[in-house]
Motif scaffolding. Structure first.
Motif, mmCIF file in Angstrom:
data_model
loop_
_atom_site.group_PDB
_atom_site.id
_atom_site.type_symbol
_atom_site.label_atom_id
_atom_site.label_comp_id
_atom_site.label_asym_id
_atom_site.label_seq_id
_atom_site.Cartn_x
_atom_site.Cartn_y
_atom_site.Cartn_z
ATOM 1 N N PHE A 1 0.856 -1.179 0.000
ATOM 2 C CA PHE A 1 0.000 0.000 0.000
ATOM 3 C C PHE A 1 0.898 1.236 0.000
ATOM 4 O O PHE A 1 1.837 1.301 0.793
ATOM 5 N N PRO A 2 0.622 2.215 -0.867
ATOM 6 C CA PRO A 2 1.474 3.403 -0.914
ATOM 7 C C PRO A 2 1.221 4.292 0.310
ATOM 8 O O PRO A 2 0.085 4.403 0.770
ATOM 9 N N LEU A 3 2.281 4.884 0.832
ATOM 10 C CA LEU A 3 2.156 5.758 2.008
ATOM 11 C C LEU A 3 2.626 7.167 1.661
ATOM 12 O O LEU A 3 3.513 7.353 0.838
ATOM 13 N N ASN A 4 2.029 8.140 2.324
ATOM 14 C CA ASN A 4 2.409 9.543 2.166
ATOM 15 C C ASN A 4 2.870 10.105 3.485
ATOM 16 O O ASN A 4 2.282 9.809 4.526
ATOM 17 N N SER A 5 3.904 10.926 3.449
ATOM 18 C CA SER A 5 4.293 11.640 4.659
ATOM 19 C C SER A 5 5.018 12.893 4.229
ATOM 20 O O SER A 5 5.319 13.060 3.048
ATOM 21 N N TRP B 1 1.141 7.642 6.188
ATOM 22 C CA TRP B 1 -0.217 7.106 6.237
ATOM 23 C C TRP B 1 -0.680 6.742 4.831
ATOM 24 O O TRP B 1 -0.135 7.228 3.841
ATOM 25 N N PHE B 2 -1.702 5.891 4.781
ATOM 26 C CA PHE B 2 -2.279 5.455 3.514
ATOM 27 C C PHE B 2 -3.460 6.367 3.215
ATOM 28 O O PHE B 2 -4.504 6.277 3.854
ATOM 29 N N GLY B 3 -3.257 7.273 2.280
ATOM 30 C CA GLY B 3 -4.295 8.231 1.920
ATOM 31 C C GLY B 3 -3.777 9.066 0.767
ATOM 32 O O GLY B 3 -2.659 8.845 0.304
ATOM 33 N N ALA C 1 -5.856 6.233 6.405
ATOM 34 C CA ALA C 1 -5.537 5.130 7.317
ATOM 35 C C ALA C 1 -4.203 5.421 7.976
ATOM 36 O O ALA C 1 -3.205 5.685 7.307
ATOM 37 N N LEU C 2 -4.191 5.380 9.300
ATOM 38 C CA LEU C 2 -2.973 5.744 10.033
ATOM 39 C C LEU C 2 -1.900 4.655 9.940
ATOM 40 O O LEU C 2 -0.721 4.934 10.101
#
Ligand SMILES: [Zn+2]
Length: 364
Positions: free
Chosen positions: A195-199, A243-245, A279-280
């Motif tokens: 799942f790709p994550l952003n931060s 997070w996943f968003g 999603a955290l």
């Protein structure tokens, strides 16, 4: 340049890119002469291009800077709190001094983000290797019967997974002779859904192991299998994680926070829009990371003790930062402790309460 002070008394210099003095591009960082203490013989100011955060290495200065254009969301939020603080600070003069402490408007400055930590080289290589395989992993999910069966048994439509950037890394993808270099780096990612994550520190991935999963095996049994000694970890992350968003710049004014990646997929399958659900995935959400356009946060964390505790803690932090918070607890019954489990068993009935809570929050 504007100097702001956090409630911990730390100072942050918010600067504009054009204020940087003879900047030199060093790859991940930019080095510049420090205009804060006025150095012109050493580029003591080092700024991370991805996050905008920087530091002056001169012992007499040690300034913390944020380049506004490189991290607009955080700069906006810090400035927002700063000016809010200034306007409220001007008011107490109307009140008798002994009243001040009690009736002073409650202003909370965001905590200073820690300076970005150096990521070990192997983790940088790992993330780079995953990124270069992204398209192949997308195709793998689009064609893997095994991964698709797994999603189907969790009642997640393949299109929902593909459009949110979910990937699959089958072991076979790493076996070719051209993969010799990646094989060692990515072995721990084999047979995982990614799942790709952003931060604010950049993008990353979290991967869920499908090791020894068989069609018909439910989540509880598979989880127990993965918890046995010697089994691969159920979830692993890159560094940076996040997070996943969607990208935080795209957040609408009302968002909903859930715990797990499958909870987010569940709510998207139920009709929520991708930017609305975050999603955290085990990451704490620093409140100051939320862009200024976010006004309301709905918390829809798990119904177990851990979820409740996290929910209370987050609600406090968010409310202190001036955000509206609505808690949408999961019903405590035998239909499952997270959104995905309940979705599998109850279908649309499982999300009625959360749909209502969200549309109510959005119209506040
Ligand atoms: Zn300096």
């Amino acid at each position: 340049m504007i100097t702001i002070s956090t409630h911990q008394g730390k100072q942050v210099e918010i600067v504009l890119e054009r204020e940087l003095c003879h900047p030199v591009d060093m790859g991940a960082h930019v080095r510049a002469y420090c205009h804060i203490h006025g150095s012109d013989h050493q580029r003591s100011l080092s700024i991370n291009k991805m996050t905008g955060w920087g530091h002056c290495f001169n012992a007499a200065c040690e300034a913390t800077v944020l380049v506004a254009e490189w991290n607009r969301a955080v700069a906006k939020r810090l400035l927002h709190f700063h000016y809010q603080g200034l306007t409220s600070a001007a008011q107490p003069s109307y009140q008798p001094p002994f009243m001040e402490s009690r009736s002073k408007p409650h202003v909370v400055q965001p905590m200073l983000l820690p300076p970005p930590k150096a990521i070990p080289e192997w983790q940088q290589d790992e993330l780079h290797a995953l990124c270069t395989l992204d398209e192949q992993m997308r195709r793998a999910l689009a064609h893997s019967q095994r991964a698709q069966l797994y999603l189907r048994e969790r009642s997640i439509p393949l299109t929902t997974a593909l459009t949110t950037g979910v990937r699959y890394l089958p072991s076979t993808l790493l076996n070719g002779p051209e993969m010799r270099k990646q094989h060692g780096l990515l072995r721990r990612w084999a047979d995982r859904l990614l799942f790709p994550l952003n931060s604010l520190d950049g993008r990353g991935y979290i991967g869920r192991s499908l090791w020894h999963w068989q069609p018909g095996m439910n989540e509880t049994i598979h989880k127990a299998l993965l918890e046995r000694p010697g089994s691969p970890k159920r979830w692993i992350k890159t560094s940076p994680a996040g997070w996943f968003g969607v990208d935080f710049e795209l957040f609408p004014h009302t968002i909903m926070l859930v715990e797990g990646a499958f909870d987010r997929l569940t709510l998207l399958a139920a009709g929520f829009q991708a930017p609305e659900i975050v999603a955290l995935v085990g990451t704490t959400l620093p409140v100051e990371w939320l862009p200024a356009q976010v006004k309301t946060v709905v918390l829809a964390l798990d119904g177990d003790a851990g979820g409740k505790e996290a929910s209370n803690r987050l609600a406090d932090h968010l409310a202190q930062a001036g955000l509206r918070v609505q808690v949408c607890p999961l019903v405590q019954d035998t239909w499952g402790k997270d959104w995905n489990e309940r979705w599998q068993r109850l279908g649309r009935r499982s999300v009625v309460s959360v749909l209502e809570a969200f549309s109510e929050a959005r119209s506040m």
